[in-house]
Design a protein around this motif. Structure first.
Motif, mmCIF file in Angstrom:
data_model
loop_
_atom_site.group_PDB
_atom_site.id
_atom_site.type_symbol
_atom_site.label_atom_id
_atom_site.label_comp_id
_atom_site.label_asym_id
_atom_site.label_seq_id
_atom_site.Cartn_x
_atom_site.Cartn_y
_atom_site.Cartn_z
ATOM 1 N N ASP A 1 -3.185 2.570 0.183
ATOM 2 C CA ASP A 1 -2.699 3.937 -0.014
ATOM 3 C C ASP A 1 -2.563 4.324 -1.477
ATOM 4 O O ASP A 1 -2.649 5.502 -1.819
ATOM 5 N N GLN A 2 -2.351 3.339 -2.348
ATOM 6 C CA GLN A 2 -2.152 3.657 -3.767
ATOM 7 C C GLN A 2 -3.460 3.924 -4.513
ATOM 8 O O GLN A 2 -3.436 4.303 -5.684
ATOM 9 N N LEU A 3 -4.594 3.744 -3.865
ATOM 10 C CA LEU A 3 -5.894 3.968 -4.504
ATOM 11 C C LEU A 3 -6.469 5.324 -4.106
ATOM 12 O O LEU A 3 -6.268 5.785 -2.977
ATOM 13 N N ASN A 4 -7.218 5.949 -5.021
ATOM 14 C CA ASN A 4 -7.898 7.193 -4.679
ATOM 15 C C ASN A 4 -9.200 6.880 -3.949
ATOM 16 O O ASN A 4 -9.551 5.714 -3.739
ATOM 17 N N ALA A 5 -9.924 7.926 -3.577
ATOM 18 C CA ALA A 5 -11.114 7.743 -2.737
ATOM 19 C C ALA A 5 -12.166 6.865 -3.406
ATOM 20 O O ALA A 5 -12.740 5.964 -2.767
ATOM 21 N N ALA A 6 -12.458 7.118 -4.684
ATOM 22 C CA ALA A 6 -13.479 6.332 -5.386
ATOM 23 C C ALA A 6 -13.057 4.877 -5.518
ATOM 24 O O ALA A 6 -13.874 3.961 -5.349
ATOM 25 N N GLU A 7 -11.777 4.640 -5.789
ATOM 26 C CA GLU A 7 -11.280 3.269 -5.902
ATOM 27 C C GLU A 7 -11.303 2.553 -4.554
ATOM 28 O O GLU A 7 -11.627 1.364 -4.465
ATOM 29 N N GLN A 8 -10.992 3.301 -3.492
ATOM 30 C CA GLN A 8 -11.053 2.724 -2.142
ATOM 31 C C GLN A 8 -12.471 2.260 -1.828
ATOM 32 O O GLN A 8 -12.683 1.142 -1.328
ATOM 33 N N ASP A 9 -13.431 3.148 -2.111
ATOM 34 C CA ASP A 9 -14.825 2.808 -1.810
ATOM 35 C C ASP A 9 -15.300 1.627 -2.645
ATOM 36 O O ASP A 9 -16.037 0.755 -2.151
ATOM 37 N N TYR A 10 -14.902 1.580 -3.929
ATOM 38 C CA TYR A 10 -15.299 0.443 -4.759
ATOM 39 C C TYR A 10 -14.759 -0.858 -4.191
ATOM 40 O O TYR A 10 -15.495 -1.849 -4.052
ATOM 41 N N LEU A 11 -13.465 -0.881 -3.847
ATOM 42 C CA LEU A 11 -12.852 -2.107 -3.341
ATOM 43 C C LEU A 11 -13.532 -2.560 -2.051
ATOM 44 O O LEU A 11 -13.817 -3.752 -1.873
ATOM 45 N N ARG A 12 -13.817 -1.622 -1.176
ATOM 46 C CA ARG A 12 -14.440 -1.977 0.103
ATOM 47 C C ARG A 12 -15.819 -2.593 -0.111
ATOM 48 O O ARG A 12 -16.131 -3.661 0.433
ATOM 49 N N TYR A 13 -16.657 -1.935 -0.918
ATOM 50 C CA TYR A 13 -18.011 -2.454 -1.128
ATOM 51 C C TYR A 13 -18.015 -3.737 -1.955
ATOM 52 O O TYR A 13 -18.895 -4.580 -1.779
ATOM 53 N N GLN A 14 -17.024 -3.898 -2.836
ATOM 54 C CA GLN A 14 -16.940 -5.149 -3.597
ATOM 55 C C GLN A 14 -16.593 -6.309 -2.672
ATOM 56 O O GLN A 14 -17.150 -7.404 -2.787
ATOM 57 N N MET A 15 -15.669 -6.063 -1.740
ATOM 58 C CA MET A 15 -15.327 -7.096 -0.763
ATOM 59 C C MET A 15 -16.524 -7.382 0.158
ATOM 60 O O MET A 15 -16.769 -8.536 0.529
ATOM 61 N N MET A 16 -17.277 -6.355 0.501
ATOM 62 C CA MET A 16 -18.467 -6.551 1.323
ATOM 63 C C MET A 16 -19.515 -7.370 0.586
ATOM 64 O O MET A 16 -20.238 -8.170 1.188
ATOM 65 N N THR A 17 -19.598 -7.177 -0.737
ATOM 66 C CA THR A 17 -20.519 -7.979 -1.556
ATOM 67 C C THR A 17 -20.169 -9.453 -1.464
ATOM 68 O O THR A 17 -21.039 -10.312 -1.239
ATOM 69 N N MET A 18 -18.894 -9.771 -1.615
ATOM 70 C CA MET A 18 -18.460 -11.160 -1.550
ATOM 71 C C MET A 18 -18.591 -11.720 -0.129
ATOM 72 O O MET A 18 -18.954 -12.879 0.057
ATOM 73 N N TRP A 19 -18.319 -10.881 0.868
ATOM 74 C CA TRP A 19 -18.418 -11.335 2.252
ATOM 75 C C TRP A 19 -19.854 -11.699 2.614
ATOM 76 O O TRP A 19 -20.099 -12.584 3.435
ATOM 77 N N SER A 20 -20.813 -11.027 1.989
ATOM 78 C CA SER A 20 -22.217 -11.357 2.224
ATOM 79 C C SER A 20 -22.508 -12.808 1.861
ATOM 80 O O SER A 20 -23.427 -13.422 2.413
#
Length: 330
Positions: free
Chosen positions: A141-160
C-alpha cells in the motif's frame, strides 16, 4: 518497414503552422519517423517576438582547577541488543527459512525510513526462496503504481530463476527472466523523479530513433527552418485496455550570450499509444528560429513535461546566429 524521412527544404508549401511536430518511437530499435512540414510564419509585429504555434560545541577547555586532581571512573551504560533472527542448531534449512520469514513479518516496515525498503526487499526475496511467489508479489500500500509494477516484475524476474516447476532449459529461464526484467526496468524508470531529455540536436533530416542528419555546424540564420530533435527516457506510460499511452508537452527558451531570454515558444503536445511498453522514444519538432535574433552566440533550452508521470526534464544546446552571407552551405 518503410520510414517517412524529414528533410529541411527552402521550398515548402505555404501553411499557417510555423511549428509542426514529428514524432516517432522505436520499440526494440524499429521506429517509424513521421515529420510534418511547415512554412515560414507570417510577418511579425515588433511587439511579437515569437510566431504562434499550432499543434501538429566546540567545547571550551575548563579553567584550571585549584583543587587536587582526582580520577573518576565512569561505568558504561548498558546498550540494548537489537533482536536478531532466530537461529537454532536443530533447525533444518526449511525451518530456518520459515523462522527468518516470521522474524521479518513481525517487524514493522515503514518505507518512510531508510531501512524500510531494505526490510521489504529481504522479506520478498525470502518468500521466493520459500516457494511463495504470490506473497512475494503482493501489493504494498505504501508504493505508488509505478513502484508496485517494478516490484512485481522484479520478483517475477527472480522467480524465473528459482521456480521449481519452471522450464528445465536454462536458456528458456534466461529468456523469461529477461522479458520480466525489461518490464521491471521500464516501470522503474517511470518511478524516478525526473525525466531524462538527451541527444538534443538541430537536424536537417530525421529517419528514426538515433538516425539523424545534424547540421555540419551550428551557425544558423534568423528565421531559418530547422528540426529540433531529442530523445526521452525515464518516462511513464499509462496502461490502457488496448495498450500503453504516453503524453508529453514541450517548450523552449532562447538565451543570448549575456544569458538574457530573447524568445520562448510552446511546442505541440505529443500524445501517442502503442500496443507494447515503449523503450526508445524520440520527438522531432520542425520549427523556424525567430527572425529578430541578433548575430552572436545563443543557447536553446528545451523543456519536456511528462504529463503521465507528472515530471519534467531539460536539455540545452549552444549555437550561433550569423548573417545570411556568412552562413555556410549545408
Amino acid at each position: 518497414m518503410a520510414h517517412t524521412v524529414a528533410t529541411v527544404s527552402d521550398q515548402v508549401a505555404a501553411t499557417n503552422n510555423p511549428v509542426q511536430q514529428a514524432t516517432a518511437t522505436a520499440p526494440d530499435q524499429q521506429s517509424q519517423a513521421a515529420v510534418a512540414f511547415a512554412t515560414p510564419p507570417p510577418a511579425e509585429s515588433p511587439a511579437d517576438s515569437t510566431a504562434p504555434v499550432e499543434q501538429v560545541a566546540a567545547a571550551t577547555p575548563a579553567a584550571a582547577s585549584a583543587e587536587p586532581e582526582t580520577k573518576t571512573i565512569q561505568l558504561e551504560a548498558e546498550v540494548p541488543e537489537v533482536p536478531e533472527a532466530p537461529v537454532a542448531a536443530s533447525m533444518n534449512p526449511k525451518e530456518h527459512l520459515e523462522a527468518l520469514i516470521k522474524h521479518y513479518e513481525e517487524q514493522e516496515i515503514s518505507l518512510d525510513t531508510p531501512g524500510g525498503l531494505t526490510q521489504l526487499a529481504k522479506l520478498r526475496m525470502l518468500y521466493l526462496l520459500a516457494d511463495k511467489p504470490d506473497q512475494a508479489m503482493e501489493k504494498v500500500d505504501q508504493l505508488n503504481a509505478a513502484e508496485q509494477d517494478y516490484l512485481r516484475y522484479q520478483m517475477m524476474t527472480m522467480w524465473s530463476m528459482v521456480d521449481p516447476d519452471g522450464s528445465p532449459s536454462r536458456t528458456r529461464r534466461w529468456e523469461k527472466a529477461l522479458e520480466n526484467l525489461r518490464l521491471a526496468s521500464g516501470h522503474l524508470a517511470a518511478a524516478t523523479e525526473s525525466l531524462d531529455v538527451s541527444s538534443i540536436a538541430f537536424c536537417t533530416e530525421v529517419e528514426s530513433y538515433g538516425r539523424i542528419t545534424p547540421f555540419k555546424d551550428y551557425k544558423l540564420q534568423p528565421g531559418q527552418q530547422v528540426i529540433l530533435y531529442c530523445e526521452i527516457d525515464n518516462f511513464a506510460s499509462e496502461r490502457l485496455s488496448d495498450g500503453y499511452e504516453t503524453h508529453f508537452q514541450g517548450s523552449y527558451d532562447l538565451f543570448n550570450a549575456d544569458g538574457v531570454r530573447v524568445a520562448e515558444q510552446v511546442l505541440p503536445a505529443d500524445k501517442q499509444s502503442c500496443n507494447n511498453y515503449r523503450r526508445d522514444y524520440f520527438i522531432a519538432y520542425r520549427l523556424y528560429l525567430p527572425k529578430q535574433l541578433a548575430p552572436g552566440p545563443h543557447r536553446i533550452q528545451l523543456t519536456i513535461e511528462d504529463l503521465k508521470g507528472k515530471k519534467f526534464g531539460q536539455s540545452t544546446l549552444d549555437f550561433e546566429i550569423v548573417a545570411k552571407a556568412e552562413a555556410p552551405a549545408k
